[in-house]
Design an enzyme around this catalytic site. Structure first.
Site, short mmCIF file in Angstrom:
data_model
loop_
_atom_site.label_atom_id
_atom_site.label_comp_id
_atom_site.label_asym_id
_atom_site.label_seq_id
_atom_site.Cartn_x
_atom_site.Cartn_y
_atom_site.Cartn_z
N ARG A 227 0.82 -1.22 0.00
CA ARG A 227 0.00 0.00 0.00
C ARG A 227 0.85 1.27 0.00
O ARG A 227 0.45 2.29 -0.57
CB ARG A 227 -0.94 0.01 1.21
N LYS B 291 -20.41 -15.37 2.47
CA LYS B 291 -21.86 -15.17 2.59
C LYS B 291 -22.50 -14.46 1.41
O LYS B 291 -21.94 -13.53 0.85
CB LYS B 291 -22.15 -14.38 3.86
N GLY C 94 -10.27 -8.46 -0.13
CA GLY C 94 -9.07 -8.77 0.65
C GLY C 94 -8.67 -10.23 0.56
O GLY C 94 -7.51 -10.56 0.29
N GLY D 200 -13.59 -3.31 -0.07
CA GLY D 200 -14.93 -2.77 0.15
C GLY D 200 -15.30 -1.74 -0.90
O GLY D 200 -16.43 -1.72 -1.40
#
Ligand code: ADP
Ligand code: MG
Length: 394
Positions: free
Chosen positions: A37, A198, A351, A374
């Site tokens: 990053r 999920k 991720g 996200g």
């Protein structure tokens, strides 16, 4: 709708507040274990320094919940950044305030400072305007290059743009270009591979991609809920009972639109994740009541890779199984190999998906690895990203 970037604004002899995502993984002693990053932000930082701006960096690290947490100070990050840049990086002990203002005033153009962890301030995650104003008062221009936090409306990602003209850094520019092209003008066939734990995490993405993609491939824990919706008994597998009807709706929508919707044909099953006992491969209709599905099986891999082979665009979010365990990583690895081999333009976000691709040693074969799990997910859902919408239009 394109956003202005650092190239579209005069930065020479300007104080530039730049939001970067230096939320790096660390070990127990706080040493940086992966500086991807930091490296990702270098092009924009160098551009600003080369063009003689005063560069004021602001980032979060971890979740200090609005309080000072000694373990989450950014000193080691500043040190690594300094090594990578080959230039001194000043580090402040607070994020805002008189001391910081003094340091910024006294530093020269072409120099760089990293402010202390912005989440030490309770206002940050509430998009508090006082904090935003204090941050903005340090500078004349706002640059957002923290793609990974653009889906959050926080003081340092969105609020500051109330007080400063905001533009995108190169990282944000690239992410928006790639994601925008994939959603609005993908080369076809467009295959979306959606997995992970999920359904509930990814309903929005599946819904939006049904109106964009030609094929949707489902794997991971969420496949269980879709299989259940098709009437299969899933034993002890992770199933979201309250999402079974929604899973049916999604499959119906896909059928109405002529979108191919692929579900597992066979599964790798075991007693559990940590104590797997005997590991077997069964057809989806043959799952014993006391077993759990933890990976996709070989017939499924074959079917999925067939679809992947001819794709021109591939979006992948979510592993095909519990890839953290070698016993259940085969599906994810072999799908990763299929994606790597395909001629398609490939994007991987999320991720765990990115970790899986790296574990398979295939990250170099992917055209674009999104730096924001996200944020890329919300973009693919068709949502607006608050940290992007505040930036100036071209
Ligand atoms: P990403 O971070 O790429 O968006 P997710 O966080 O949605 O992915 O999902 C990753 C998690 O899903 C992993 O921890 C993996 O172990 C879990 N998972 C995948 N398949 C299964 C399964 N069949 N049963 C339970 N968990 C699963
Ligand atoms: Mg995850």
């Amino acid at each position: 709708m394109q956003k202005k970037t650092v190239r579209d604004i005069e930065v020479k002899n300007k104080k530039v507040l730049m939001r970067i995502d230096f939320n790096v993984p660390r070990d127990k002693e706080g040493n940086i274990t992966d500086d991807t990053r930091i490296k990702a932000a270098l092009p924009t930082i160098k551009y600003l320094l080369d063009n003689k701006a005063k560069v004021i960096l602001v980032s979060h690290l971890g979740r200090p919940k609005g309080q000072i947490d000694e373990a989450l100070r950014l000193d080691k990050v500043a040190q690594r950044l300094s090594e990578l840049l080959g230039q001194k990086v000043i580090k402040t002990d607070t994020t805002v305030g008189p001391e910081v203002e003094k340091i910024v005033e006294e530093m020269n153009f072409g120099e760089i400072v990293l402010l202390e962890n912005v989440r030490f301030n309770s206002g940050e995650t509430k998009n508090d305007l006082e904090l935003a104003k204090a941050l903005a008062s340090l500078a004349e221009i706002y640059v957002n290059d923290a793609f990974g936090t653009t889906h959050r409306a926080h003081s340092s990602t969105a609020g500051v743009a109330n007080f400063l003209p905001g533009v995108a850094g190169f990282l944000v520019e690239k992410e928006l270009q790639v994601l925008g092209r994939i959603l609005n003008n993908p080369a076809r066939p467009f295959v979306a591979i959606i997995g992970g734990a999920k359904v509930s995490d990814k309903i929005g993405v599946i819904e939006n991609l049904i109106s964009k993609a030609d094929t949707i491939i489902i794997g991971g824990g969420m496949a269980n809920t879709f299989l259940k919706a098709q009437g299969y008994e899933m034993g002890k597998s992770l199933v979201e009972e309250e999402k079974v009807d929604l899973a049916k709706d999604l499959m119906e929508k896909a059928a109405q639109r002529g979108v191919e919707f692929l579900l597992p044909l066979d599964l790798v099953i075991a007693d559990g994740i940590d104590n797997p006992g005997k590991i077997e491969i069964v057809e989806v209709s043959k799952l014993p009541t006391d077993k759990m599905a933890l990976d996709i099986g070989p017939e499924t891999i074959k079917l999925y890779n067939q679809g992947i082979k001819d794709a021109k665009t591939i979006v992948w979010n979510g592993p095909m199984g519990v890839f953290e365990k070698d016993e259940f990583a085969t599906g994810t690895i072999q799908i990763a190999q299929g994606v790597a081999k395909s001629e398609a333009y490939s994007l991987v976000g999320g991720g765990d998906s990115v970790a899986a691709i790296k574990k398979a040693g295939l990250d170099k074969e992917i055209d674009h690895i999104s730096t924001g799990g996200g944020a890329s997910l919300e973009f693919l859902e068709g949502k607006e990203l608050p940290g992007v919408s505040v930036l100036l239009e071209k």
